[in-house]
Design an enzyme around this catalytic site. Structure first.
Site: not given
Ligand code: IMP
Length: 428
Positions: A13, A16, A42-43, A225
């Site tokens: 977040d 980007k 999420g963009h 991520q």
């Molecule tokens: P998962 O990717 O749903 O398995 O979640 C694993 C961890 O990555 C969790 O702490 C989520 O909140 C975090 N996470 C996954 N995608 C994002 C993102 O796009 N931005 C921020 N945190 C993320």
């Protein structure tokens, strides 16, 4: 500069999209590629005053003329993909230029069920996943019982693979989690129902991208991520299940490292994190609440409030190192406009010992407390600044100090959400 990687240098977040916007002002971007993760990302993109949110689709889907690519390293939920496409089509967006790798793994409904139930089972040790089935889908991939996009076009093969995947999964669901087993027929039917619509989008995306690079086209690899959520280099086990670092881009796209020209790390002027896990500079006071409020720190994907803290230069240096960053893009500097004094974490103290670099073990990282240096605030609105010289002196000093301690040059600084609200520190 044909092959450019834009990735998150903290816990996600970072904004980007700002870096993508700035790149697009100096050159047309021909391909925008997602290489890891799934619809957990999420963009937020603002085009002509209209706000869009993408989760699985590359942001290039909103750029006329650009081809959007979902490469082999992504885990694709066809349901989420079509829901996102339909949402954009309903708003008049042309989504014809989307290509999906035949080798990308598929997220089916049983992955989502397992993600949710296993999180519940972990109790206080839960990861705080997005509940979208990301981890279980990557788990199946590595266990070699995954279903890939190409399998949707051969019913016999698809059935074999689903049977293999569910053999163990069903035992786990029924015997450990006390849930109803999933029926093979239902899953095969679910996945086959997507095949006709998906087929025209599917291609060998490694071949496509390498040919594009041979032709001198500009390819943007858009990170999802972030570094500290990387399954190898992040705060394991509080991470996602893929490799959002620069190396993961090559694996996730079938493009060799020698082809990459720039690796841009996007980093906020403070830090946020969603979900569980260690976060040394996290604030539990009014400053944290103010960063959250002023920065609008609410997740695009899950609507969860983001945890907030000060800039962490140890994390920045670590990101510069593990990604081989050629530069940083600093975002959301304007969020700090009202602070009189801004702390920056320059090192950690772990059990009485100073660490200038990321501690070797996660246990040490969990015990790390920040060593702060303090910088004078600038106390004025910087959202109208369009050059580095226009920034107040204290804001310039803050940026320069961060650059010196972060391990890579600063390319640009974001001073507001709009596409034009960017200050270039040095031309590339
Ligand atoms: P998962 O990717 O749903 O398995 O979640 C694993 C961890 O990555 C969790 O702490 C989520 O909140 C975090 N996470 C996954 N995608 C994002 C993102 O796009 N931005 C921020 N945190 C993320």
């Amino acid at each position: 500069m044909p092959a450019i990687v834009v990735l998150g240098a903290q816990w996600g977040d970072e904004g980007k999209g700002k870096a993508t916007d700035l790149l697009a002002t100096s050159q047309p971007i021909d391909f925008v590629v997602r290489t890891s993760g799934g619809h957990n990302a999420g963009h937020t993109i603002v085009v002509n005053g209209e706000k869009y949110a993408t989760h699985l689709l590359p942001s290039g889907i909103l750029t006329p003329g650009a081809t959007s690519v979902i490469a082999n390293g992504v885990v694709v939920s066809p349901e989420a993909l079509f829901a996102e496409l339909d949402g954009l089509i309903a708003r008049g967006v042309d989504v014809a230029q989307l290509v999906v790798s035949a080798n990308a793994h598929v997220i089916a409904s049983y992955h989502v069920a397992i993600d949710k139930v296993s999180e519940r089972f972990l109790g206080k040790n839960q990861i705080g996943t997005t509940g979208r089935g990301i981890g279980p889908a990557y788990g199946d991939k590595v266990n070699r019982v995954g279903v890939r996009v190409a399998d949707l076009f051969d019913e016999g093969i698809l059935r074999q693979k689903v049977e293999a995947a569910l053999e163990v999964r069903n035992q786990v669901l029924a015997k450990i989690y006390n849930r109803r087993a999933v029926e093979v027929d239902a899953v095969v039917e679910e996945l086959l129902s997507y095949a006709d619509r998906l087929r025209p989008m599917v291609a060998d995306t490694s071949l496509l991208l390498n040919r594009a690079l041979d032709e001198g086209r500009t390819v943007l690899f858009e990170g999802a991520q972030a570094t500290m959520l990387d399954v190898d280099h992040g705060t394991y086990p509080f991470v996602t299940s893929s490799n959002p670092v620069a190396g993961g881009v090559c694996v996730g796209a079938g493009v060799g490292p020698t082809r990459i020209d720039r690796v841009i790390g996007v980093i906020k002027a403070y830090t946020t994190r969603v979900g569980s896990g260690p976060f040394p500079t996290e604030l539990f006071d009014e400053d944290g609440a103010n960063l959250q409020r002023i920065g609008g720190e609410i997740g695009v994907s899950t609507g969860r409030t983001r945890r907030c803290g000060w800039y962490d230069a140890v994390v920045a240096r670590y990101s510069a190192r593990v990604n081989g960053l050629t530069e940083f893009f600093l975002t959301k500097l304007d969020v700090l406009d009202t602070w009189e004094r801004i702390p920056v974490c320059v090192a950690y103290e772990v059990d009485g010992v100073r660490h200038d670099e990321m501690p070797m073990t996660q246990t040490e990282f969990h015990h790390a407390t920040p060593v702060y240096e303090y910088f004078e605030g600038w106390g004025e609105d910087i959202s109208g600044c369009r050059s580095f010289e226009e920034l107040p002196k204290n804001a310039q000093a803050y940026v320069q100090a961060l650059e010196e301690m972060s391990g890579a040059p600063f390319w640009a600084v974001g001073v507001g959400p709009g596409r034009e609200q960017t200050v270039v520190v040095r031309d590339r």
